[in-house]
Design an enzyme around this catalytic site. Structure first.
Site, mmCIF file in Angstrom:
data_model
loop_
_atom_site.group_PDB
_atom_site.id
_atom_site.type_symbol
_atom_site.label_atom_id
_atom_site.label_comp_id
_atom_site.label_asym_id
_atom_site.label_seq_id
_atom_site.Cartn_x
_atom_site.Cartn_y
_atom_site.Cartn_z
ATOM 1 N N THR A 27 0.833 -1.215 0.000
ATOM 2 C CA THR A 27 0.000 0.000 0.000
ATOM 3 C C THR A 27 0.860 1.254 0.000
ATOM 4 O O THR A 27 1.981 1.254 0.514
ATOM 5 C CB THR A 27 -0.887 0.120 1.264
ATOM 6 N N ASP A 28 0.291 2.319 -0.515
ATOM 7 C CA ASP A 28 0.850 3.629 -0.209
ATOM 8 C C ASP A 28 0.583 3.851 1.284
ATOM 9 O O ASP A 28 -0.225 3.140 1.900
ATOM 10 C CB ASP A 28 0.178 4.698 -1.084
ATOM 11 N N TRP A 29 1.251 4.821 1.885
ATOM 12 C CA TRP A 29 1.126 5.041 3.338
ATOM 13 C C TRP A 29 -0.322 5.349 3.734
ATOM 14 O O TRP A 29 -0.898 6.305 3.263
ATOM 15 C CB TRP A 29 2.076 6.165 3.758
ATOM 16 N N ALA A 76 -2.985 3.764 2.869
ATOM 17 C CA ALA A 76 -3.963 3.606 1.782
ATOM 18 C C ALA A 76 -4.830 2.365 1.949
ATOM 19 O O ALA A 76 -5.600 2.020 1.067
ATOM 20 C CB ALA A 76 -3.253 3.568 0.428
#
Ligand code: NAG
Ligand code: NAG
Ligand code: NAG
Ligand code: NAG
Ligand code: NAG
Ligand code: NAG
Length: 759
Positions: free
Chosen positions: A279-281, A283
């Protein structure tokens, strides 16, 4: 937090009540957004191609893990002990030291847009390799890049500068080289942001005036998805990208990190991706749903997985094989990068406790220096050069103006997020944009520093005033250099493509100085229409984001030690309105205000494809850039297409997709002569007019050094994908039957050679 079921229900009813958008650009018969088709179960990594040995090792390793240990691999930890950003805990029992991302005390390299502007595949590969070596030295397993999404659909997009180009072919070619270079140093790539992360506005859900606003949904039809946004990811996967980062926003109303169509379907099935999805941070929005949709790792940590994964296996909502697959993909990537042998301790030398001084272990290296400077030089694009203004011919006196000419007042190893996006960095040279893509230089050489050094070595005198908006100009000055910038940062889209105060500074100087040379450090498109034709503005250079050698690079170019060889990786319009609906990000408006919808109704017509389609003359077209010499084009040869079955033969999917898509099926060549008096590099560009497609699409480019008076033959080898368009019905890349147009030349609009072939 909403109840997820309620939210989904609401979304469904909203989507159903929407009228189908109408656009001739969408050729698919069922054009209805709001839905992302379910694709289950999540495909297990198979260890295809070069991954076979790593999968074998990973399977043996994972077989020894308890379920709790498998879970350790699937998410970061809240309390980091290594100073790494996004840390996976160690499993000491099995000598697994954990994983680390993000680092300090390395070099400030040119940003993605700068690398894109170089159009130099080999140099971009070297950039990747040297960045990888720095990260390896610091014990960093994964570099959180390269960026291929955004693709620059929105002219004001806040993160466009992190990526290479507004063209998928160009981006794909450069991400391929970057992943190969980086990973050959033993550091894993994390190609991001997957997918359709084209604006910063409403990228995350937020609460405003007590109302919850969902994150924006990028609604894309299947053909556009394949021909634009997925294209460079296919190249990244083919290059072996160890991981892919799923994005914040939604696609067809389903979050990027739990969208089974994009993760299970497009990435893991169609492209045959063998690495893991991270994941993005912050997300992650779904627990078991995200796991089943193909998410493998959560960053920076999770409250939704943990023991819920084993509970879900126990109660039958998730297969045990899904958890195994997550762990195997993660470990296979570690073995694939050979990080099981001779890898430094995670985050060596990084602050364990931010309040304590720490030992600096410098990741930068002297042998990166040449590549860093060359990368900085080649990303500069000269767009105007009249009255033989450049290169400077032993000037006696030069005057420097503008806030962007000088370095920062202080340098610190941390980069900060601002809570807004100013139009310019008014305090110093813009060498990198803001947010997580920012970097901290090992040193910084500003234009002013480099001009001083030049004066010291070459006998020029330098005057400067980097503060005045309307500076005095010494009438005896040979040249006036005006340095301005255009800022951009993660988290915000840009407030516009010009700023009045920089424009006023330029015209103020030009009013008094007959040889005014403008240099713009631009983190994205910067319009110049208000002054570009001013008779006293003799030269203009887009200097992009060169990193720590910014000043040295630009002075080398201005004094002619190198001939400019960068080309624009985007279109500069005459007027902002020329970008049409793709100028501004979409806003949460009207009936969908709480669920912002961004319909990609323009289809594949972004950037130059749109300008060509609509017959709009740009200020400077995609691919444009001047040199200090001149190149002449002759001798176009177009071979025969060696395979013309419309679809590729069936084959086992390898990384990147059906391997036959990469079969070379057509050769084209041209001869390019340097007819000027100086040596120089030319970027020879090949565009195709594919039947039923845009007027022209980039399908080849080669940067070649040609000595004055010499001729070089440039060969292009096109593969099946290059000649195909996506067939939605067949779910295959299809060769078109009919006449293909071929164009070879200096830019997307300066194409002296043309021809055709038929299939
Ligand atoms: C594609 O969309 C653009 C912008 O909406 C429009 O101007 C153009 O005519 C469309 N092209 C086709 C083939 O319909
Ligand atoms: C989004 O919806 C469009 C229209 O139905 C469809 O063509 C496309 O495949 C969908 N894509 C995803 C990723 O859901
Ligand atoms: C399990 O999921 C629930 C709901 O998402 C969450 O509140 C809880 O903290 C999770 N448990 C663990 C051990 O992560
Ligand atoms: C199964 O467990 C998961 C994780 O704790 C939970 O989210 C889910 O609601 C459970 N389902 C059933 C049917 O018990
Ligand atoms: C420039 O410096 C001033 C004073 O330190 C600061 O308030 C401002 O935010 C800075 N501007 C930018 C764009 O960083
Ligand atoms: C160009 O510069 C000269 C000074 O060298 C000035 O007299 C003239 O007005 C300028 N031209 C314009 C259009 O501002």
């Amino acid at each position: 937090m909403h109840s997820l079921a309620g939210l989904v229900g609401l979304l469904a009813s909203i989507s159903l009540s929407r009228a189908a958008p109408s656009s001739q650009n969408i050729s698919s018969d069922s054009y209805f957004y709001g839905d992302s088709p379910p694709v289950y179960p999540s495909p297990q990594g198979a260890g295809t191609g070069s991954w076979a040995a790593s999968y074998k090792q990973a399977k043996e390793f994972v077989a020894q893990l308890t379920p709790e240990e498998k879970i350790i691999l699937t998410a970061g930890v809240q309390e980091t002990t290594s100073g790494c950003s996004g840390e996976i805990k160690a499993i000491p029992r099995l000598n697994f030291p954990g994983l680390c991302r993000g680092t300090d005390y390395v070099n400030s390299w040119p940003s993605g847009i700068h690398a894109g502007a170089s159009w130099n595949k080999e140099l971009v590969k070297q950039r990747g390799l040297h960045m990888g070596k720095e990260f390896h030295r610091k014990g960093v397993n994964v570099l959180l890049g390269p960026v291929v999404g955004p693709l620059g659909r929105i002219a004001e997009g806040g993160r466009n500068w992190e990526a290479f180009s507004n063209d998928p072919y160009h981006t794909g070619a450069l991400v391929y080289e970057t992943v190969q270079g980086l990973q050959s140093a033993g550091v894993g790539a994390c190609t991001k942001h997957y997918i359709a992360n084209e604006q910063e506005t409403n990228r995350n859900p937020e609460t405003e005036n007590g109302q919850d606003i969902a994150s924006v949904s990028s609604n894309i039809d299947d053909k556009t998805m394949h021909e634009l946004y997925l294209w460079p990811f296919a190249d990244a996967v083919r290059a072996g990208s160890a991981s892919v980062m799923c994005s914040y926003q939604r696609i067809n109303n389903s979050y990027g990190c739990q969208n089974s169509k994009t993760l299970n379907g497009l990435l893991k099935t169609e492209l045959g991706f063998q690495g893991y999805v991270m994941t993005d941070w912050w997300a992650q929005h779904g627990g078991i749903a995200a796991a089943n949709a193909g998410l493998d790792m959560v960053m920076p940590y999770t409250q939704m997985w943990g023991s819920n994964l084993t509970n879900a296996i126990a109660n039958g909502t998730m297969q045990a094989s899904r958890l195994d697959d997550m762990a195997i993909r993660i470990m296979a990537s570690w073995y694939q990068m050979k990080q099981n042998t001779d890898f430094p301790a995670p985050g060596v030398g990084m602050p364990k406790d931010v309040n304590q001084p720490h030992k600096v272990v410098v990741g930068k290296s002297i042998d990166s220096r040449e590549t860093l400077l060359q990368s900085a030089i080649e990303g500069h694009v000269l767009v105007k050069n009249t009255k033989q203004a450049l290169p400077l011919q032993s000037p006696k006196l030069v005057s420097l103006f503008g806030y962007d000419a000088k370095g920062p007042d202080s340098l610190s190893p941390t980069s900060e997020f601002m809570n807004y996006s100013p139009p310019i960095q008014s305090n110093h040279t813009l060498y990198v944009g803001g947010g997580s893509g920012a970097n901290s230089p090992a040193y910084f050489i500003s234009p002013l520093d480099a001009f001083q050094q030049q004066a010291y070595e070459g006998g020029t005198s330098v005057l400067w005033d980097v503060h005045s908006q309307d500076p005095d100009v010494d009438p005896t000055t040979d040249a006036c250099l005006v340095f301005i910038n255009a800022y951009s940062t993660e988290g915000f889209d840009r407030p516009g493509l010009i700023d009045d105060s920089s424009d006023a500074l330029i015209t103020n100087v030009a009013g008094k100085c007959a040889n005014t040379i403008v240099v713009i450090h631009n983190a994205g498109i910067r319009l110049v229409g208000d002054w570009i034709d001013h008779e006293n503005i003799t030269a203009v250079m887009f200097a992009h984001l060169p990193g720590q050698d910014a000043g040295k690079a630009v002075v080398d170019l201005l004094y002619g030690r190198h001939s400019p060889s960068g080309r624009l990786p985007y279109t500069v319009a005459k007027r902002a309105e020329d970008y049409g609906s793709l100028l501004h990000p979409s806003q949460p408006e009207g009936q969908y205000g709480l669920f912002p919808q961004d319909d990609f109704t323009e289809g594949v017509f972004i950037d130059y494809r749109a300008f060509d389609e609509q017959g709009i003359t740009p200020q400077f077209e995609f691919g444009f850039g001047l040199s200090y010499t001149t190149f002449d084009y002759t001798g176009l040869t177009i071979g025969k297409v060696t395979q013309n079955d419309p679809y590729p033969a069936a084959a086992q999917i390898q990384e990147g997709g059906n391997p036959h898509l990469w079969d070379k099926i057509l050769r084209i060549s041209a001869e390019v002569k340097n007819i000027g008096s100086r040596d120089g590099d030319e970027v020879v560009q090949l565009y195709l007019g594919i039947p039923n497609g845009p007027v022209r699409q980039l399908r080849g480019f080669e940067k070649v050094g040609i000595r004055a008076g010499q001729t070089r033959k440039v060969m292009f080898s096109l593969n099946r994908r290059d000649l195909s368009t996506w067939d939605v019905g067949a779910q295959q890349w299809k060769l078109q039957s009919g006449t293909y147009k071929v164009y070879v030349g200096r830019s997307s609009r300066d194409l002296p050679l043309s021809g055709q072939f038929s299939i």
